[in-house]
Design a protein around this motif. Structure first.
Motif, mmCIF file in Angstrom:
data_model
loop_
_atom_site.group_PDB
_atom_site.id
_atom_site.type_symbol
_atom_site.label_atom_id
_atom_site.label_comp_id
_atom_site.label_asym_id
_atom_site.label_seq_id
_atom_site.Cartn_x
_atom_site.Cartn_y
_atom_site.Cartn_z
ATOM 1 N N UNK A 115 12.283 11.279 -0.796
ATOM 2 C CA UNK A 115 12.911 11.079 -2.158
ATOM 3 C C UNK A 115 12.845 9.493 -2.584
ATOM 4 N N UNK A 116 11.450 9.458 -2.600
ATOM 5 C CA UNK A 116 11.099 8.047 -3.295
ATOM 6 C C UNK A 116 10.090 8.428 -4.556
ATOM 7 N N UNK A 117 9.865 7.171 -5.379
ATOM 8 C CA UNK A 117 9.155 7.772 -6.586
ATOM 9 C C UNK A 117 7.593 7.896 -6.336
ATOM 10 N N UNK A 118 7.230 9.336 -6.727
ATOM 11 C CA UNK A 118 5.921 9.496 -6.413
ATOM 12 C C UNK A 118 4.836 9.027 -7.440
ATOM 13 N N UNK A 119 5.441 8.268 -8.514
ATOM 14 C CA UNK A 119 4.391 7.508 -9.237
ATOM 15 C C UNK A 119 4.167 6.146 -8.518
ATOM 16 N N UNK A 120 5.204 5.776 -7.768
ATOM 17 C CA UNK A 120 4.953 4.309 -7.446
ATOM 18 C C UNK A 120 3.877 4.382 -5.900
ATOM 19 N N UNK A 150 0.968 -1.270 -0.009
ATOM 20 C CA UNK A 150 -0.126 -0.106 -0.053
ATOM 21 C C UNK A 150 0.743 1.124 -0.082
ATOM 22 N N UNK A 151 0.465 2.154 -0.421
ATOM 23 C CA UNK A 151 1.080 3.725 -0.416
ATOM 24 C C UNK A 151 1.575 4.087 1.013
ATOM 25 N N UNK A 152 0.656 3.719 2.068
ATOM 26 C CA UNK A 152 1.009 4.177 3.390
ATOM 27 C C UNK A 152 2.206 3.407 3.925
ATOM 28 N N UNK A 158 -2.407 15.204 -3.629
ATOM 29 C CA UNK A 158 -1.123 16.119 -3.260
ATOM 30 C C UNK A 158 -0.531 15.958 -2.015
ATOM 31 N N UNK A 159 -1.122 15.421 -1.210
ATOM 32 C CA UNK A 159 -0.297 15.079 0.122
ATOM 33 C C UNK A 159 0.757 13.783 0.024
ATOM 34 N N UNK A 160 0.342 12.915 -0.721
ATOM 35 C CA UNK A 160 1.061 11.635 -1.015
ATOM 36 C C UNK A 160 2.138 12.040 -1.775
ATOM 37 N N UNK A 161 1.923 12.981 -2.837
ATOM 38 C CA UNK A 161 3.182 13.309 -3.666
ATOM 39 C C UNK A 161 4.071 14.198 -2.775
ATOM 40 N N UNK A 162 3.644 15.010 -1.973
ATOM 41 C CA UNK A 162 4.456 15.608 -1.167
ATOM 42 C C UNK A 162 5.383 15.194 -0.266
ATOM 43 N N UNK A 163 4.755 14.091 0.290
ATOM 44 C CA UNK A 163 5.356 13.218 1.317
ATOM 45 C C UNK A 163 6.367 12.311 0.643
ATOM 46 N N UNK A 164 6.155 11.913 -0.676
ATOM 47 C CA UNK A 164 6.920 10.945 -1.383
ATOM 48 C C UNK A 164 8.259 11.978 -1.780
ATOM 49 N N UNK A 165 7.873 13.083 -2.189
ATOM 50 C CA UNK A 165 8.989 14.006 -2.593
ATOM 51 C C UNK A 165 10.029 14.160 -1.394
ATOM 52 N N UNK A 166 9.300 14.574 -0.357
ATOM 53 C CA UNK A 166 10.260 14.741 0.866
ATOM 54 C C UNK A 166 11.134 13.568 1.305
ATOM 55 N N UNK A 170 1.479 7.005 -5.909
ATOM 56 C CA UNK A 170 0.224 7.132 -6.368
ATOM 57 C C UNK A 170 -0.480 5.952 -6.854
ATOM 58 N N UNK A 171 0.171 5.160 -7.621
ATOM 59 C CA UNK A 171 -0.236 3.844 -8.474
ATOM 60 C C UNK A 171 -0.856 3.046 -7.156
ATOM 61 N N UNK A 172 -0.073 2.890 -5.952
ATOM 62 C CA UNK A 172 -0.242 1.994 -4.840
ATOM 63 C C UNK A 172 -1.642 2.567 -4.328
ATOM 64 N N UNK A 173 -1.945 3.866 -4.449
ATOM 65 C CA UNK A 173 -2.926 4.429 -3.623
ATOM 66 C C UNK A 173 -4.388 4.160 -4.677
ATOM 67 N N UNK A 174 -3.850 4.055 -6.093
ATOM 68 C CA UNK A 174 -5.220 4.006 -7.078
ATOM 69 C C UNK A 174 -5.462 2.698 -6.943
#
Length: 294
Positions: free
Chosen positions: A73-78, A14-16, A63-71, A80-84
């Protein structure tokens, strides 16, 4: 075989969990991550547990997931895909339910508005029918009330005129037409005893009563006006709403008790003599006697 199992495990993550593992690798606490993102601590914890508030829109969650992933330093796409994968279908169902609920509420509001419109229309139609009924019914009643009065007055005058043309009246009239000296002696005070009995009892008093008891009231209307007219005998000779330009003539015994809804639009004459209505205010009901008592 190993590659397929690894791909399956990645898809099940999961994304979390991706965010939590990346944060632990950096040896950050949840509080430190929340401070750097300037977000609430409860929001960071809910994202790592992959449990989100139902009132939070998916756009803000991404948006929160993308900001947390960017902080981290992991793939934002991975992330978001897990969340979807785990929440995409649920979000679509939620949006569909909200859309159906909004449509149902909108239809209910429109139905209430249409019901109110029909109710107002029915009330207006009822008031229009009531006005029409009052106008025509009262006009018919005024006609029925005034016609018998005029007919009765004419019959009374006709009957009295026939009664005055009896033999005694003819004899009296013939005697009055004779202007000779003999008539002067007959009607002299000293010879009044010689006047026939039937002539001496004749009096013009009933004629005076008939003339005085029948008065003509004329009313002209410059605008619509409600009226009520009662003569001295208590008979209602006129009643109802009269239209602009209407001329009304009724007969009865004076004085008349007159009630006008708007006295300034009416001209009144009693036996062809105008009645002064200048002392009454416009638009206010006036009740007075004709002739007007000083």
């Amino acid at each position: 075989m190993t590659t397929e199992s690894t791909s399956t495990e990645v898809q099940q993550v999961r994304a979390g969990e991706l965010l939590r593992l990346a944060r632990e690798r950096k040896q950050w606490s949840v509080k430190e991550a929340a401070s750097q993102l300037n977000l609430k601590l409860s929001l960071i914890e809910s994202m790592e547990r992959d449990q989100y508030d139902a009132n939070l829109l998916p756009t803000f969650i991404r948006g929160y997931l993308r900001s947390y992933a960017r902080l981290l330093k992991i793939s934002e796409q991975d992330v978001l895909s897990a969340y979807e994968r785990h929440h995409g279908g649920q979000q679509a169902e939620t949006r569909a339910m909200h859309s159906f609920s909004n449509r149902t509420e909108k239809e209910a509001t429109e139905n209430r508005f249409m019901l109110l419109t029909y109710l107002v229309g029915a009330v207006l139609i009822g008031l229009l029918l009531l006005w029409w009924w009052q106008t025509h019914w009262l006009s018919d009643e005024v006609t029925a009330n005034t016609s018998p009065v005029s007919t009765a007055a004419q019959l009374s005058e006709l009957t009295f005129s026939e009664a005055d043309t009896g033999p005694e009246q003819v004899e009296y009239q013939e005697s009055m037409l004779d202007t000779g000296p003999e008539d002067d002696e007959v009607f002299a005070p000293e010879s009044s005893s010689e006047v026939p009995a039937e002539v001496s009892v004749i009096s013009t008093q009933p004629v005076a009563e008939t003339v005085l008891s029948s008065n003509q009231l004329t009313m002209r209307f410059a605008d619509d006006c409600w009226i009520d007219v009662v003569d001295d005998n208590g008979s209602r000779v006129a009643f109802g709403t009269k239209r602009a330009g209407y001329l009304m003539q009724v007969q009865g015994k004076a004085p008349f008790t007159v009630t006008l809804g708007n006295p300034t639009v009416v001209e009144i004459e009693l036996d062809h003599e105008p009645v002064d209505l200048s002392g009454f205010a416009s638009g206010r009901v006036a009740k007075f006697s004709v002739p007007i008592q000083e």
